[in-house]
Scaffold this motif. Sequence first.
Motif, mmCIF file in Angstrom:
data_model
loop_
_atom_site.group_PDB
_atom_site.id
_atom_site.type_symbol
_atom_site.label_atom_id
_atom_site.label_comp_id
_atom_site.label_asym_id
_atom_site.label_seq_id
_atom_site.Cartn_x
_atom_site.Cartn_y
_atom_site.Cartn_z
ATOM 1 N N THR A 540 38.557 26.638 33.078
ATOM 2 C CA THR A 540 37.924 25.726 34.034
ATOM 3 C C THR A 540 36.615 25.159 33.524
ATOM 4 O O THR A 540 36.312 23.963 33.694
ATOM 5 C CB THR A 540 37.676 26.454 35.378
ATOM 6 O OG1 THR A 540 38.903 27.016 35.830
ATOM 7 C CG2 THR A 540 37.140 25.496 36.425
ATOM 8 N N ILE A 556 34.746 30.170 32.053
ATOM 9 C CA ILE A 556 35.184 30.368 33.444
ATOM 10 C C ILE A 556 36.687 30.116 33.449
ATOM 11 O O ILE A 556 37.128 28.972 33.306
ATOM 12 C CB ILE A 556 34.468 29.414 34.414
ATOM 13 C CG1 ILE A 556 32.953 29.464 34.193
ATOM 14 C CG2 ILE A 556 34.834 29.749 35.848
ATOM 15 C CD1 ILE A 556 32.345 30.826 34.409
ATOM 16 N N THR A 558 40.381 30.658 35.258
ATOM 17 C CA THR A 558 41.077 30.921 36.515
ATOM 18 C C THR A 558 42.499 31.385 36.218
ATOM 19 O O THR A 558 43.212 30.753 35.422
ATOM 20 C CB THR A 558 41.117 29.664 37.397
ATOM 21 O OG1 THR A 558 39.788 29.190 37.611
ATOM 22 C CG2 THR A 558 41.773 29.957 38.730
ATOM 23 N N GLU A 566 45.097 31.434 43.486
ATOM 24 C CA GLU A 566 44.191 32.078 42.532
ATOM 25 C C GLU A 566 44.293 33.596 42.658
ATOM 26 O O GLU A 566 44.143 34.160 43.746
ATOM 27 C CB GLU A 566 42.751 31.623 42.768
ATOM 28 C CG GLU A 566 41.764 32.229 41.782
ATOM 29 C CD GLU A 566 40.357 31.705 41.958
ATOM 30 O OE1 GLU A 566 39.410 32.526 41.973
ATOM 31 O OE2 GLU A 566 40.198 30.464 42.095
ATOM 32 N N ARG A 569 39.276 35.353 38.818
ATOM 33 C CA ARG A 569 38.494 34.461 37.973
ATOM 34 C C ARG A 569 37.819 35.320 36.903
ATOM 35 O O ARG A 569 36.974 36.163 37.208
ATOM 36 C CB ARG A 569 37.450 33.708 38.801
ATOM 37 C CG ARG A 569 36.609 32.741 37.982
ATOM 38 C CD ARG A 569 35.891 31.736 38.864
ATOM 39 N NE ARG A 569 36.842 30.835 39.502
ATOM 40 C CZ ARG A 569 36.479 29.749 40.181
ATOM 41 N NH1 ARG A 569 35.199 29.452 40.312
ATOM 42 N NH2 ARG A 569 37.394 28.978 40.746
ATOM 43 N N GLN A 571 35.604 35.884 33.327
ATOM 44 C CA GLN A 571 34.461 35.258 32.653
ATOM 45 C C GLN A 571 34.182 35.949 31.313
ATOM 46 O O GLN A 571 33.190 36.667 31.163
ATOM 47 C CB GLN A 571 33.219 35.311 33.553
ATOM 48 C CG GLN A 571 33.388 34.548 34.858
ATOM 49 C CD GLN A 571 32.113 34.509 35.684
ATOM 50 O OE1 GLN A 571 31.038 34.857 35.207
ATOM 51 N NE2 GLN A 571 32.227 34.073 36.922
#
Length: 660
Positions: A540, A556, A558, A566, A569, A571
């Motif tokens: 993303t 980021i 997803t 979703e 998420r 990272q």
Amino acid sequence: MIVELGAFALILSLMLSVAQTGLSAVGGARRSPVLAGAGQGAAIATFVALLVSFAALIYAFVTSDFSVTNVATNSHTDKPMLYKVAGAWGSHEGSMLLWCLVLTGFGAAMAVFGDSLPPRLRAYAIAVQGGLGVMFLAYTVLASNPLARLLEAPIEGKSLNPLLQDWALAFHPPFLYVGYVGFSVVYSLSMAALIEGRIDAAWARWIRPWTLAAWSMLTVGITLGAFWAYYELGWGGWWFWDPVENASFMPWLIGAALLHSAIVTERRGALPGWTAFLALAAYTFSMLGAFLVRSGVLTSVHAFAVDPTRGVLLLIMMAVAAGAGFLLFGLRAPSLNRGGQFRPISRESAIVLNNILLSTATAVVLLGTLYPLIREAMDGEAVSVGAPFFNLTFTPLMILAFAVLPAGPLLAWKRGDAKGVARKLWVVLALAALLGLIAYAVVQPRKALASGGLVVGFWLIGGALLEIAERLKLARAPFAESLRRAHGLPRGAWGTTLAHAGLGVFVLGASFETAWRVEAAQALSLNGSQPLGAYTVTLTDVVTIEGPNYLAERGIITVTNKAGAEVCRAQPERRFYPTGAQTTSEVAICAKGLDDIYVVMGERRAGEGGKPAWLVRAYVNPWVRLIFLGPLLMAVGGIVSLSDRRVRLGVGRRTGEVVS
């Protein structure tokens, strides 16, 4: 001034360790309580001096005293405080000081808590422990001093390897060293008993709690190391058969064999010679691990890069300790009592088979670890021994050991009833086979070997539960009677059940994760996607962040399911540490029950149309949590057993305890 105090305390500890060895040895030989007591006092003082020295080293790291060579090489003012403290044992020199601290700590523990030991044997054991301390302290003072000063202190340090700046690896060495060095007490008690000529049931009772404590802490240490390798190194796995991993695994295997063998010697007086051999071997393998990690013969992210000269010194120390132990064992072996007799079908025989398989498995790991080193030393040819070798040799041995394990506790001592045990276990086997068949039918793609691994895991868990149910007479006695038996059951029995069930939990996780892991890798531009089994991974955004001692690109990402909802998420990060100019990848993990969605972001590259792209590797690791939960259950089982007063102190059972 504090560093100088620590350096003085380190040298003082060496002198005190010499006094501990001499006073205790002479006190034991002359049967002198005064000299033996002085040796015990010296053992306690040695530990206190090492504690002062180690505190001084930590102080130097916390205050960023770069006039100390060790601090300048392995620390930095911007490093987080946890890793400044952990830096004290993150280097070769600091880790050797930690090793000595734990070694002398166990010597002090024998001096303080060894009242149940015969005075002469206790004196000899403290003398042997002191002798080990003399060797390691002399090596640390003369060849690996962690408090050595620099003539000109730099303004900044070089910092610790970024891969080692992690919470799991901060706690991994202390647990590992307590496990490694804990076997030194077993070695010392065995040497003392061989000198006295009393390898018997009482001796086995004395070594069992020390073995249990060392094995439990080693289990925690290995598990923390595997967990660190899993989420820090970014390759998606948790065990690589790395030689340094094997170095800690070998004493764990021998320790497990020793635990079971010591029970036979304690309960039945059988296998005294074999138990003594394993006791000496356990610490020998621990010292072998210290040599492999610190000699410079291995290249590994886990290994300390040191010069071979110090490795030779470690090899000489290992040869002296192991040589003295096995030489004394060879001299005493002909006079050792053969112990009680037992039939081929008995609990003793099951434990003997367990020991044979564990010892053979250790030999296989030793061969796979040392063969490349020997081959390269002989003809200069570099060869690799990896997972295929161990899968073909080690795995079948362990499957045999797992197949026998549930039957052992159900067999009677001396003479067992094979048919009776088979009648009890057939339901467990049938249920395990049924669950394995269900997995084979339901989980795609179908994999027979992996489903067979699940059968083994369920077999181990079911066998452990059946064994405790038999002790409680569940469904065979009134419920109130079962509750009474549960209340009176020794904690050692509960600990055994936890340890055996934990092994089964680990087998379930390892079988499922290894066989049904899903992997995907693709260079993604912003808003680019790639499939990952039942999920879709979308990059993303990528942002730049600044950490306490690094700069990073944070992705980021997803993760969505087939319906587009979703799921999580993630990272992940790509970190750059200016000090040392090193780049690392930080994994992002989304926990979904027992499964992990595991995401790693690689370096920036040119994508389609000249747009920037980042290599994104993602995995679905099913049931991976069980891989780490199982060993922790095993360690908890060991600690629960150790809390049993009968195991810890070797005293008789209390009124009301259920023993069968």
